[in-house]
Design an enzyme around this catalytic site. Sequence first.
Site, short mmCIF file in Angstrom:
data_model
loop_
_atom_site.label_atom_id
_atom_site.label_comp_id
_atom_site.label_asym_id
_atom_site.label_seq_id
_atom_site.Cartn_x
_atom_site.Cartn_y
_atom_site.Cartn_z
N THR A 191 6.62 16.00 -3.09
CA THR A 191 7.83 15.58 -3.78
C THR A 191 9.03 16.40 -3.31
O THR A 191 10.13 15.86 -3.12
CB THR A 191 7.65 15.71 -5.30
OG1 THR A 191 6.55 14.91 -5.72
CG2 THR A 191 8.90 15.26 -6.03
N ARG B 79 2.46 25.26 -6.37
CA ARG B 79 2.65 24.93 -7.78
C ARG B 79 1.86 25.86 -8.68
O ARG B 79 2.35 26.36 -9.70
CB ARG B 79 2.24 23.48 -8.04
CG ARG B 79 2.41 23.03 -9.48
CD ARG B 79 1.92 21.62 -9.67
NE ARG B 79 2.70 20.67 -8.88
CZ ARG B 79 2.32 19.42 -8.62
NH1 ARG B 79 1.15 18.99 -9.07
NH2 ARG B 79 3.10 18.63 -7.92
#
Length: 361
Positions: free
Chosen positions: A77, A229
């Site tokens: 993303t 992440r």
Amino acid sequence: MTEHDDGSLDATARVVDPATTDDERRIEAALRPRRLADFPGQRRVRDQLGLVLEAARRRESPPDHVLLSGPPGLGKTTLAMIIAAELEQPMRITSGPAIQHAGDLAAVLSSLAEGEVLFVDEIHRMARPAEEMLYLAMEDFRVDVIVGKGPGATAIPLELPPFTVVGATTRAGLLPAPLRDRFGFTGHLDYYATEDLQLILTRSAGLLEIESTREGIHEIASRSRGTPRIANRLLRRVRDWAQVHGQHVVDQEAALVALELFDVDKQGLDRLDRAVLEALCKRFGGGPVGLSTLAVAVGEEPDTVETVAEPYLVREGYIVRTPRGRSASRTAWQHLGLTPPTPVAGQDHLPLGDQPRRFDH
């Protein structure tokens, strides 16, 4: 373990990937790099993508469609947002599960401006009619709008301005070949090295105004499963521990104690990973055992075990996927502090695949 109302135990609560709140989303958005030059790791994909974007800028035309694949949390993303920023174009965001009818996709495509970037997350989960419409639009920049029903239905072609599709998928093999072939550039993101994660964490600590030491950052990076992440989330959890205990510095001591509290061991395995390994070794004698049976044993869905826990365990050599199911390696037994079964004479490895399971007792 978490005890449910029915008395069953859930050994799979994952602290390294908790439910994302609005605050967490804002923090993660703030930590995303804005330019390709600031994107750490993935050097080959970054260099290739930089070449594609620079060539498009010089031609003053939209670049080829881009497909990004790889495990969750590696920056697909973020790269999509960087593509739009580098092209200085707006980006439209949607996802495969949200597009279940061709009409849904037609509404999105017909509203795109020239040069706009359309980001489709989990693109492999689109409905088949929408997939067929999308690859026609990607190649010919038009969609056929069906008016009417039955024998009297007619197809009205609707011309579209040139645009760029950026697709992201965790399972590229599920994309149909006609759709996959429409992407002019395909980049596969792999797990990050510890050194790259240290750079990411150092940058994140600066943005979050977290005082840290090199040893503390290294300890977090080494337990982050090669995933930015997870690294950023563990950094925030260690920061929380340090602040609550009056240290206000993310050093090695804070990292060690906090990560132990959150059940993240030195190899980056969390509660679900260990539950899978313990089920394999203690309940099924090391396997092979089918995915569905293994999922029931740890109280999770098969998809969760296959997509969340298994990729890292296979990559690190803890389990092996065989035609007959999942088997535990010697590394898994040793990690749990267990003695692996002794093979028969002349056999220096645990039986895997189609080999018969014979052990001395």
